[in-house]
Design an enzyme around this catalytic site. Structure first.
Site, short mmCIF file in Angstrom:
data_model
loop_
_atom_site.label_atom_id
_atom_site.label_comp_id
_atom_site.label_asym_id
_atom_site.label_seq_id
_atom_site.Cartn_x
_atom_site.Cartn_y
_atom_site.Cartn_z
N ASP A 123 -3.89 9.06 -1.07
CA ASP A 123 -3.46 7.74 -1.52
C ASP A 123 -3.70 7.63 -3.03
OD1 ASP A 123 -2.67 4.89 -0.32
OD2 ASP A 123 -4.24 4.55 -1.79
N TRP A 124 -4.30 6.52 -3.51
CA TRP A 124 -4.55 6.38 -4.93
C TRP A 124 -5.50 7.44 -5.47
CZ3 TRP A 124 -3.38 4.29 -9.52
CH2 TRP A 124 -2.40 3.29 -9.57
N TRP A 163 4.54 -3.49 1.85
CA TRP A 163 3.10 -3.37 1.65
C TRP A 163 2.68 -4.03 0.34
CZ3 TRP A 163 -1.71 -3.36 2.41
CH2 TRP A 163 -2.63 -2.73 1.56
N ASP A 249 2.57 8.41 9.01
CA ASP A 249 2.48 7.51 7.86
C ASP A 249 3.89 7.15 7.39
OD1 ASP A 249 2.05 6.16 5.53
OD2 ASP A 249 1.12 7.82 4.47
N HIS A 279 -1.85 7.14 7.84
CA HIS A 279 -2.05 7.20 6.40
C HIS A 279 -3.46 7.63 6.03
CE1 HIS A 279 -1.35 6.31 2.20
NE2 HIS A 279 -2.41 5.50 2.18
#
Length: 304
Positions: A123-124, A163, A249, A279
């Protein structure tokens, strides 16, 4: 603006999280400073692996991977990004920027583990970590990426737009429930509460609300020029680079092949799409992800 500190009482009796606290002071910018919390498990002289979390999780996400990696011979370092976990939290959404997050994480890395390290990012954690790989490739011995990308504009997917809108406008931004909905396996009530622990009220969620709007997925956004420059180094990165993505995801699950196709070191690696994996892959398939890190580090001759 206030810099919020976490109440230690909210982090008692976390399941499967017996790790010692470590802290470092970070220059946040504009005259502010804050403390970043991180985990540092395993022998200090062991090969280091950096474990970067994303939105809206924290180092608790790595509690199942860390014991496996330490047993394999790693020193595991997992920071809580500013605004997340036990780290301090500016309460102004507008204070958070992509470049500031990179700066805060680089300050931590330079102070705590300046030597070459392996990287696992999701993710980030990838938006930050992959940019760092592109900018300073010699500092990374190998990389495993999961459910992430390094975006440079374009057209965002409907799932991501939904999202982003939810994170900005939802009156009930419950972090633990978000983690529950974005995994393919069930979380216990204690695990859900552990993801809620860093966020007791609305001001503490500023960083979590800010992150989706900072992803440079549309032309003209901040971060695109920096990421394009980083892609030059990332594409040329010729050390082992593995992608292990969760096939359940809907936002990033399809980006693994795209990511691997652009990076020199990804050629010939055993990339995989993991079934029964959402995810937050570290919750659904921690053993497989840890083994991927171990195997990739051994391919790089970074781990015995």
């Amino acid at each position: 603006m206030k810099i919020l500190t976490s109440d230690p009482a909210r982090f008692t009796d976390l399941p499967d999280y017996p790790f010692e606290e470590h802290w470092i002071a970070v220059d946040l910018g504009d005259g502010y400073s804050g403390r970043m919390h991180y985990l540092d498990e395993g022998p200090q002289d062991a090969p280091p692996v950096l474990l970067f979390h994303g939105e809206p999780s924290w180092s608790f996400l790595y509690r199942k991977m860390i014991p496996v990696l330490v047993d394999a011979g790693f020193r595991c370092l997992a920071p809580d990004l500013i605004g997340f976990g036990k780290s301090d939290k500016p309460d102004d959404i507008g204070f958070y920027t992509y470049d500031r997050h990179v700066s805060w994480l680089k300050q931590w890395r330079d102070a705590v583990v300046p030597q070459p390290a392996a990287l696992f990012c999701q993710d980030w954690g990838g938006l930050l970590g992959l940019r760092m790989v592109g900018e300073e490739p010699d500092r990374f011995a190998c990389v495993v990426a999961s459910n992430t990308f390094l975006p440079t504009g374009g057209t965002p997917s409907p799932a991501f737009l939904a999202w982003r809108h939810f994170a900005k406008t939802s009156p009930d931004f419950m972090i633990g429930e978000l983690l529950q909905r974005a995994t393919a396996t069930e979380r216990s009530e204690a695990e859900i509460a552990s993801y809620d622990a860093p966020f007791p009220d609305e001001p503490s969620k500023a960083g979590a609300r800010a992150f989706p709007a900072l992803v440079p997925v549309e032309d003209g956004m901040d971060g695109i020029a920096q990421n394009k420059r980083a892609w030059v180094g990332l594409a040329a990165y010729d050390k082992p680079f593995l992608t292990l993505f969760g096939e359940d995801d809907p936002v990033t699950g399809g980006l693994g092949e795209t990511l691997a196709s652009r990076i020199a070191g990804a050629q010939g690696m055993p990339h995989a799409m993991l079934s029964t994996c959402g995810h937050f892959c570290q919750e659904d398939r921690p053993a497989e992800l840890a083994q991927g890190v171990i195997d990739t580090a051994r391919t790089a001759s970074f781990l015995a």
